[in-house]
Design an enzyme around this catalytic site. Structure first.
Site, PDB file in Angstrom:
ATOM      1  N   SER A 222       0.838  -1.202   0.000  1.00  0.00           N
ATOM      2  CA  SER A 222       0.000   0.000   0.000  1.00  0.00           C
ATOM      3  C   SER A 222       0.871   1.250   0.000  1.00  0.00           C
ATOM      4  O   SER A 222       1.975   1.250   0.564  1.00  0.00           O
ATOM      5  CB  SER A 222      -0.902   0.011   1.239  1.00  0.00           C
ATOM      6  OG  SER A 222      -1.533   1.263   1.401  1.00  0.00           O
TER       7      SER A 222
ATOM      8  N   TYR B 183      -2.534  -0.371   9.968  1.00  0.00           N
ATOM      9  CA  TYR B 183      -2.723  -0.890   8.610  1.00  0.00           C
ATOM     10  C   TYR B 183      -1.429  -0.737   7.806  1.00  0.00           C
ATOM     11  O   TYR B 183      -0.955  -1.685   7.184  1.00  0.00           O
ATOM     12  CB  TYR B 183      -3.866  -0.160   7.917  1.00  0.00           C
ATOM     13  CG  TYR B 183      -3.968  -0.459   6.439  1.00  0.00           C
ATOM     14  CD1 TYR B 183      -4.353  -1.722   5.999  1.00  0.00           C
ATOM     15  CD2 TYR B 183      -3.651   0.502   5.485  1.00  0.00           C
ATOM     16  CE1 TYR B 183      -4.422  -2.021   4.639  1.00  0.00           C
ATOM     17  CE2 TYR B 183      -3.728   0.218   4.129  1.00  0.00           C
ATOM     18  CZ  TYR B 183      -4.109  -1.036   3.712  1.00  0.00           C
ATOM     19  OH  TYR B 183      -4.182  -1.321   2.376  1.00  0.00           O
TER      20      TYR B 183
END
Length: 350
Positions: A142, A167
């Site tokens: 990501s 995350y």
């Protein structure tokens, strides 16, 4: 080629499976269909791929009614024994791991979900690839791994040791784990740092979906950091094209890599990391403007401060991707948003 794609009830996984099937590959889809967001949307994606909802049973392969070479299984990455059985039986050529607990803000509320799905689940993928070797493991990282970095554009050669959410930390962990297995067991592994993906069949927790839902109800949209945000919005079709091109070329190791000045984006081992982004940041207010134009509705805006875990700007350097694959995402935001709105109207009119 025979692919395992995890997360095929998800946004990117759904589109990737369709593209590979359309070019003649064999695909086994895998998803736990959790309730992080509306499961009806997840089942809708599967049904669009010919996987009938009523035929889905835990741990049993379901044959697609639309694609001869597509089957799907509902299971969880945390179930190691089942993962091993699946790999042993199916003997995959390529694994694309897109299944994960997504969302920066949700990681502030339910951190345990990120450890189970993104750490334990990914470890099980690595262990299965070790036990039953594959030609290439491709996995979703990501743009959030860039965290507190402010040097733009973000490059895979940059240090990414300052994540701003769990995350992001879990995705950075995936990259570290993949490198370890590439080094120890020779598993060709490529991590893909996606930049703000949007488009048809998108997630309802993402900005575009939240905006259109509020606007159609006549409610104000939430605009964080008072609109002073820039995002490298990347159309899902461009993301999928990038995945396919990367998946077709497993890394062989960088012969120029040196331990005294290590490049974080490559290795002497068969390991690589790429950015996949539009490399053209768009102001949040312009993104909203594109949606207003496509809908023919002006949004009422509720200006709010920057949320914890969020970053004010993202911008992808895709030099490596262009050099190695000859590809660069290029769908303009106006075009991509228009396609999303077209899909949204058609899907929800049903």
């Amino acid at each position: 080629m025979k692919y395992l794609i995890t997360g095929t009830a998800g946004f990117i996984g759904f589109h990737l499976a369709k593209k590979l099937l359309d070019r003649g590959d064999t695909v086994v889809g895998f998803d736990n269909i959790n309730d992080y967001y509306d499961v009806n949307l997840k089942y809708g994606r599967l049904e669009e791929s010919g996987i009938a909802r009523e035929k889905i049973i835990d741990h049993a392969l379901v044959q697609s009614e639309r694609y001869e070479h597509y089957s799907f299984v509902k299971a969880d990455l945390s179930e190691k024994a089942f993962m091993m059985e699946l790999f042993q039986k199916e003997r995959f050529d390529v694994v694309v791991n897109l299944a994960a607990q997504a969302g920066v803000r949700y990681s502030l509320i339910n951190p345990d979900a990120y450890v189970e799905a993104n750490i334990t689940g990914f470890l099980n993928i690595l262990e299965a690839c070790r036990a039953f070797p594959v030609k290439h493991l491709v996995y979703a990282s990501s743009s959030s791994v860039y965290g507190a970095n402010t040097k733009m554009p973000f490059s895979t050669s940059d240090n990414v040791d300052h994540p701003l959410s769990l995350y992001a930390a879990s995705k950075k962990s995936n990259e570290l784990m993949a490198h370890t297995y590439s080094h120890l067991f020779g598993i060709p592994a490529t991590g893909l740092r996606f930049f703000t993906v949007y488009g048809p069949w998108g997630r309802p927790d993402m900005a575009l979906f939240l905006f259109i839902e509020a606007m159609k109800k006549g409610e104000p949209i939430q605009v964080f950091n008072h609109g002073k945000m820039k995002r490298d919005f990347t159309y899902v079709g461009d993301i999928v094209e990038g995945i396919v091109r990367v998946a077709d070329r497993p890394p062989k190791g960088n012969s120029a890599w040196q331990g005294d000045s290590p490049d974080p984006g490559s290795s002497y081992a068969p390991y690589k990391v790429y950015n996949i982004g539009n490399s053209s940041p768009v102001e949040l207010m312009d993104y909203i403007g594109a949606l207003e134009k496509a809908l023919g509705i002006e949004a009422e805006k509720n200006m709010l401060p920057l949320q914890p875990g969020d970053v004010p700007a993202t911008y992808a350097d895709v030099t490596d991707l262009m050099r190695d694959t000859g590809y660069k995402p290029d769908t303009p935001v106006d075009e991509g948003v228009s396609k999303f709105v077209e899909w949204y109207k058609a899907h929800y009119s049903k």
